[in-house]
Design a protein around this motif. Structure first.
Motif, PDB file in Angstrom:
ATOM      1  N   LYS A  62     -12.036 -42.851  18.047  1.00 54.15           N
ATOM      2  CA  LYS A  62     -12.231 -41.528  17.457  1.00 54.15           C
ATOM      3  C   LYS A  62     -11.468 -40.429  18.191  1.00 54.15           C
ATOM      4  N   THR A  63     -11.425 -40.504  19.511  1.00 53.69           N
ATOM      5  CA  THR A  63     -10.715 -39.477  20.282  1.00 53.69           C
ATOM      6  C   THR A  63      -9.232 -39.475  19.941  1.00 53.69           C
ATOM      7  N   LYS A  64      -8.612 -40.652  19.977  1.00 50.16           N
ATOM      8  CA  LYS A  64      -7.186 -40.748  19.654  1.00 50.16           C
ATOM      9  C   LYS A  64      -6.934 -40.336  18.204  1.00 50.16           C
ATOM     10  N   ALA A  65      -7.865 -40.635  17.311  1.00 56.30           N
ATOM     11  CA  ALA A  65      -7.716 -40.262  15.905  1.00 56.30           C
ATOM     12  C   ALA A  65      -7.710 -38.747  15.734  1.00 56.30           C
ATOM     13  N   VAL A  66      -8.613 -38.067  16.426  1.00 50.01           N
ATOM     14  CA  VAL A  66      -8.663 -36.605  16.340  1.00 50.01           C
ATOM     15  C   VAL A  66      -7.370 -36.004  16.886  1.00 50.01           C
ATOM     16  N   VAL A  67      -6.919 -36.483  18.014  1.00 53.42           N
ATOM     17  CA  VAL A  67      -5.677 -35.975  18.611  1.00 53.42           C
ATOM     18  C   VAL A  67      -4.487 -36.264  17.693  1.00 53.42           C
ATOM     19  N   SER A  68      -4.432 -37.458  17.139  1.00 53.95           N
ATOM     20  CA  SER A  68      -3.335 -37.821  16.242  1.00 53.95           C
ATOM     21  C   SER A  68      -3.320 -36.934  15.000  1.00 53.95           C
ATOM     22  N   CYS A  72      -4.547 -33.935  14.726  1.00 51.94           N
ATOM     23  CA  CYS A  72      -4.149 -32.587  15.152  1.00 51.94           C
ATOM     24  C   CYS A  72      -2.640 -32.503  15.388  1.00 51.94           C
ATOM     25  N   ASP A  73      -2.050 -33.544  15.935  1.00 47.80           N
ATOM     26  CA  ASP A  73      -0.603 -33.577  16.144  1.00 47.80           C
ATOM     27  C   ASP A  73       0.149 -33.672  14.827  1.00 47.80           C
ATOM     28  N   ASP A  74      -0.360 -34.476  13.907  1.00 51.50           N
ATOM     29  CA  ASP A  74       0.354 -34.740  12.656  1.00 51.50           C
ATOM     30  C   ASP A  74       0.280 -33.603  11.639  1.00 51.50           C
ATOM     31  N   THR A  75      -0.828 -32.903  11.593  1.00 50.30           N
ATOM     32  CA  THR A  75      -1.051 -31.907  10.541  1.00 50.30           C
ATOM     33  C   THR A  75       0.050 -30.853  10.453  1.00 50.30           C
ATOM     34  N   PRO A  76       0.476 -30.221  11.532  1.00 51.07           N
ATOM     35  CA  PRO A  76       1.553 -29.236  11.408  1.00 51.07           C
ATOM     36  C   PRO A  76       2.866 -29.846  10.897  1.00 51.07           C
ATOM     37  N   HIS A  77       3.149 -31.082  11.275  1.00 53.50           N
ATOM     38  CA  HIS A  77       4.366 -31.750  10.806  1.00 53.50           C
ATOM     39  C   HIS A  77       4.284 -32.049   9.308  1.00 53.50           C
ATOM     40  N   PHE A  78       3.129 -32.518   8.857  1.00 54.83           N
ATOM     41  CA  PHE A  78       2.953 -32.781   7.428  1.00 54.83           C
ATOM     42  C   PHE A  78       3.036 -31.488   6.616  1.00 54.83           C
ATOM     43  N   ALA A  79       2.441 -30.426   7.123  1.00 57.04           N
ATOM     44  CA  ALA A  79       2.479 -29.145   6.414  1.00 57.04           C
ATOM     45  C   ALA A  79       3.910 -28.631   6.310  1.00 57.04           C
ATOM     46  N   LEU A 134      -0.827 -32.376  -2.768  1.00 54.32           N
ATOM     47  CA  LEU A 134      -0.825 -32.349  -1.307  1.00 54.32           C
ATOM     48  C   LEU A 134      -1.928 -31.473  -0.719  1.00 54.32           C
ATOM     49  N   SER A 135      -2.536 -30.628  -1.508  1.00 56.41           N
ATOM     50  CA  SER A 135      -3.578 -29.739  -1.008  1.00 56.41           C
ATOM     51  C   SER A 135      -4.850 -30.524  -0.693  1.00 56.41           C
ATOM     52  N   THR A 136      -5.531 -30.076   0.331  1.00 56.13           N
ATOM     53  CA  THR A 136      -6.784 -30.691   0.758  1.00 56.13           C
ATOM     54  C   THR A 136      -7.841 -29.596   0.886  1.00 56.13           C
ATOM     55  N   ARG A 137      -8.999 -29.981   1.366  1.00 54.24           N
ATOM     56  CA  ARG A 137     -10.052 -28.994   1.594  1.00 54.24           C
ATOM     57  C   ARG A 137      -9.639 -27.990   2.672  1.00 54.24           C
TER      58      ARG A 137
END
Length: 84
Positions: free
Chosen positions: A27-33, A35-42, A66-69
């Motif tokens: 779960k920890t690595k998933a949250v960090v991943s 958080c890292d990925d979201t700005p790149h995807f956006a 592509l929109s999410t909550r």
């Protein structure tokens, strides 16, 4: 860092577990991943939506897909007329 998952925040546990399943990690690595990925995807989504070879309707459909909550993409056309 602690993330509340009790009461009104119970949905967070599900979100974190879905991320852990998606990334196939703890779960920890998933949250960090995530958080890292979201700005790149956006940023990648913005680049796709700015393409000149797409119609306005295609851009709006892509934005909706592509929109999410948490991240919402909107495509507008602005026409400005200035007269003197």
């Amino acid at each position: 860092m602690r993330i509340r998952t009790d009461g009104d925040y119970a949905y967070r546990r599900d979100a974190i577990e879905r991320a852990a399943d998606f990334y196939d990690c703890n779960k920890t690595k998933a949250v960090v991943s995530a958080c890292d990925d979201t700005p790149h995807f956006a940023q990648a989504a913005r680049q796709v939506l700015a393409r000149d070879d797409l119609t306005l309707e295609q851009r709006r459909e892509i934005a909706e897909t592509l929109s999410t909550r948490a991240v919402y993409f909107e495509v507008n056309t602005e026409i400005v007329v200035n007269t003197e």
